[in-house]
Design an enzyme around this catalytic site. Structure first.
Site, PDB file in Angstrom:
ATOM      1  N   ASN A  87       0.867  -1.176   0.000  1.00 46.98           N
ATOM      2  CA  ASN A  87       0.000   0.000   0.000  1.00 46.98           C
ATOM      3  C   ASN A  87       0.908   1.231   0.000  1.00 46.98           C
ATOM      4  O   ASN A  87       1.519   1.544   1.012  1.00 46.98           O
ATOM      5  CB  ASN A  87      -0.889  -0.036   1.254  1.00 46.98           C
ATOM      6  CG  ASN A  87      -1.688   1.235   1.444  1.00 46.98           C
ATOM      7  OD1 ASN A  87      -1.765   2.077   0.545  1.00 46.98           O
ATOM      8  ND2 ASN A  87      -2.290   1.381   2.620  1.00 46.98           N
ATOM      9  N   LYS A 124       0.071   4.260  -0.185  1.00 48.55           N
ATOM     10  CA  LYS A 124      -0.568   5.426   0.453  1.00 48.55           C
ATOM     11  C   LYS A 124      -0.375   6.677  -0.435  1.00 48.55           C
ATOM     12  O   LYS A 124      -0.400   6.553  -1.643  1.00 48.55           O
ATOM     13  CB  LYS A 124      -0.017   5.623   1.866  1.00 48.55           C
ATOM     14  CG  LYS A 124      -0.077   4.331   2.687  1.00 48.55           C
ATOM     15  CD  LYS A 124       0.201   4.561   4.119  1.00 48.55           C
ATOM     16  CE  LYS A 124       0.186   3.232   4.866  1.00 48.55           C
ATOM     17  NZ  LYS A 124       0.275   3.401   6.297  1.00 48.55           N
ATOM     18  N   HIS A 144      -9.377   1.211   5.495  1.00 43.51           N
ATOM     19  CA  HIS A 144      -8.060   1.392   6.129  1.00 43.51           C
ATOM     20  C   HIS A 144      -8.206   2.366   7.297  1.00 43.51           C
ATOM     21  O   HIS A 144      -8.985   3.323   7.225  1.00 43.51           O
ATOM     22  CB  HIS A 144      -7.061   1.928   5.103  1.00 43.51           C
ATOM     23  CG  HIS A 144      -5.649   1.870   5.597  1.00 43.51           C
ATOM     24  ND1 HIS A 144      -5.138   2.785   6.477  1.00 43.51           N
ATOM     25  CD2 HIS A 144      -4.651   0.983   5.365  1.00 43.51           C
ATOM     26  CE1 HIS A 144      -3.876   2.478   6.760  1.00 43.51           C
ATOM     27  NE2 HIS A 144      -3.565   1.382   6.096  1.00 43.51           N
ATOM     28  N   GLU A 165      -6.473   4.728   8.257  1.00 48.73           N
ATOM     29  CA  GLU A 165      -6.202   6.135   7.937  1.00 48.73           C
ATOM     30  C   GLU A 165      -7.421   6.786   7.270  1.00 48.73           C
ATOM     31  O   GLU A 165      -7.664   7.978   7.444  1.00 48.73           O
ATOM     32  CB  GLU A 165      -4.940   6.234   7.058  1.00 48.73           C
ATOM     33  CG  GLU A 165      -3.704   5.957   7.903  1.00 48.73           C
ATOM     34  CD  GLU A 165      -2.494   5.451   7.147  1.00 48.73           C
ATOM     35  OE1 GLU A 165      -2.483   5.493   5.913  1.00 48.73           O
ATOM     36  OE2 GLU A 165      -1.559   4.986   7.824  1.00 48.73           O
ATOM     37  N   GLU A 201      -5.117  -5.014  11.010  1.00 48.77           N
ATOM     38  CA  GLU A 201      -4.042  -4.047  11.178  1.00 48.77           C
ATOM     39  C   GLU A 201      -4.247  -3.279  12.479  1.00 48.77           C
ATOM     40  O   GLU A 201      -4.985  -2.274  12.500  1.00 48.77           O
ATOM     41  CB  GLU A 201      -4.043  -3.048  10.023  1.00 48.77           C
ATOM     42  CG  GLU A 201      -3.887  -3.668   8.656  1.00 48.77           C
ATOM     43  CD  GLU A 201      -3.360  -2.656   7.651  1.00 48.77           C
ATOM     44  OE1 GLU A 201      -2.278  -2.897   7.128  1.00 48.77           O
ATOM     45  OE2 GLU A 201      -4.005  -1.632   7.440  1.00 48.77           O
ATOM     46  N   GLY A 215       3.044   1.859  10.849  1.00 54.49           N
ATOM     47  CA  GLY A 215       4.039   2.911  10.646  1.00 54.49           C
ATOM     48  C   GLY A 215       4.791   3.293  11.906  1.00 54.49           C
ATOM     49  O   GLY A 215       5.457   4.327  11.940  1.00 54.49           O
ATOM     50  N   SER A 255       3.804  -2.551  10.335  1.00 52.40           N
ATOM     51  CA  SER A 255       5.270  -2.585  10.432  1.00 52.40           C
ATOM     52  C   SER A 255       5.879  -3.926  10.027  1.00 52.40           C
ATOM     53  O   SER A 255       6.851  -4.377  10.637  1.00 52.40           O
ATOM     54  CB  SER A 255       5.716  -2.175  11.845  1.00 52.40           C
ATOM     55  OG  SER A 255       5.305  -0.850  12.121  1.00 52.40           O
TER      56      SER A 255
HETATM   57  C1  PEP Z   1      -0.633  -0.001   6.431  1.00 52.42           C
HETATM   58  O1  PEP Z   1      -0.821   1.200   6.523  1.00 52.42           O
HETATM   59  O2  PEP Z   1      -1.491  -0.727   5.881  1.00 52.42           O
HETATM   60  C2  PEP Z   1       0.589  -0.540   7.001  1.00 52.42           C
HETATM   61  C3  PEP Z   1       0.575  -1.789   7.371  1.00 52.42           C
HETATM   62  O3  PEP Z   1       1.637   0.320   7.134  1.00 52.42           O
HETATM   63  P1  PEP Z   1       3.110  -0.036   7.712  1.00 52.42           P
HETATM   64  O4  PEP Z   1       3.554  -1.316   7.043  1.00 52.42           O
HETATM   65  O5  PEP Z   1       3.962   1.129   7.313  1.00 52.42           O
HETATM   66  O6  PEP Z   1       2.976  -0.206   9.182  1.00 52.42           O
END
Ligand code: PEP
Length: 253
Positions: free
Chosen positions: A10, A12, A93, A95, A164, A170, A210
């Site tokens: 992703n 973003k 998601h 976000e 998630e 992140g 992460s």
């Molecule tokens: C995400 O935003 O879907 C995600 C898993 O981000 P990150 O891998 O940077 O934690």
């Protein structure tokens, strides 16, 4: 696990045409790891260009509007995404939920519309740290899913869930493997109840938060982890492919 592990990047709100070389490198290398299904969700502006570069990987979007067309300035609907070359869309998601106040009901409407428009859907769910610390992570995540799962009879091939935990996105923090296994088992039970065990078995449950080459193998080897949704580490071919290799090795083990 019925299906190949699914590793989805992703991007973003990252990436200009200068990033097309990374997408090309990911696509060419993915051809050496056919036991793994690899996909990228670039920003809208790059979907068509990445689709044209891609020979192997799936291309998707990070959101879509629940409507079909019309007066919705700045929005994009499922048929437009398909037209640009997208095969799937990430919905719900954290976000989007946080930055745009998206409710489970809106996410459900987006999912139904995306499926209707021929897209596969990756539905995200996950709790905040406060919710986890209050011991309410499982009920919260299952509540999100109950309110947003689509009412289709056969979700196989069309629906993927991504768990998630928000506090792991992140931040460099990952959930413990035990926490991931427990949550994925609860999600699987809900999918079994909703769609029947046989049908639900083909719905993969991804972990996101992460994931990096260094921790991917352990996470991807855990029961009921059908792949990973990857943010930061998908922005470079080198780190993303490290996760694809880990998924391939976990599959061989
Ligand atoms: C995400 O935003 O879907 C995600 C898993 O981000 P990150 O891998 O940077 O934690």
């Amino acid at each position: 696990m019925a299906e190949r592990p699914y590793i989805v990047g992703n991007w973003k709100m990252n990436g200009t045409r200068a990033m097309l070389s990374e997408a090309r490198a990911i696509d060419r290398a993915a051809q050496r790891y056919m036991k793994v299904e690899v996909a990228l969700a670039p920003p809208y502006t790059l979907i068509h260009a990445v689709h044209r570069e891609a020979e192997q990987i799936g291309i998707g979007a990070q959101d879509c509007h629940p409507g079909e067309e019309g007066a919705h300035t700045g929005d994009i609907c499922a048929t437009m995404l398909s037209d640009a070359g997208a095969k799937f869309v990430i919905l719900g998601h954290s976000e989007r939920r946080q930055d745009h106040g998206e409710s489970n009901e809106l996410i459900n409407a987006k999912i139904e519309s995306a499926l209707e428009g021929g897209l596969r859907v990756i539905l995200c769910c996950g709790e905040t740290l406060d919710t986890r610390d209050a011991g309410e992570a499982e009920s919260f995540v299952l509540g999100q899913l109950k309110a947003s799962l689509p009412s289709i009879e056969d979700p196989a091939e069309r629906l993927t869930i991504a768990y998630e935990p928000i506090w792991a996105i992140g931040t460099g923090r990952t959930a413990t493997v035990d926490d991931v296994v427990a949550m994925h088992a609860s999600i699987r039970r809900l999918l079994d109840e909703t769609y029947g065990a046989e049908t639900s078995a083909a719905v993969r449950i991804l972990y996101g938060g992460s994931v990096k080459p260094e921790n991917a193998r352990e996470i991807l080897s855990a029961p009921e982890v059908g792949g990973a949704l990857v943010g930061g580490a998908s922005l470079s071919a080198e780190s993303f492919l490290g996760i694809v290799v880990a998924a391939s090795e976990a599959e061989d083990a």
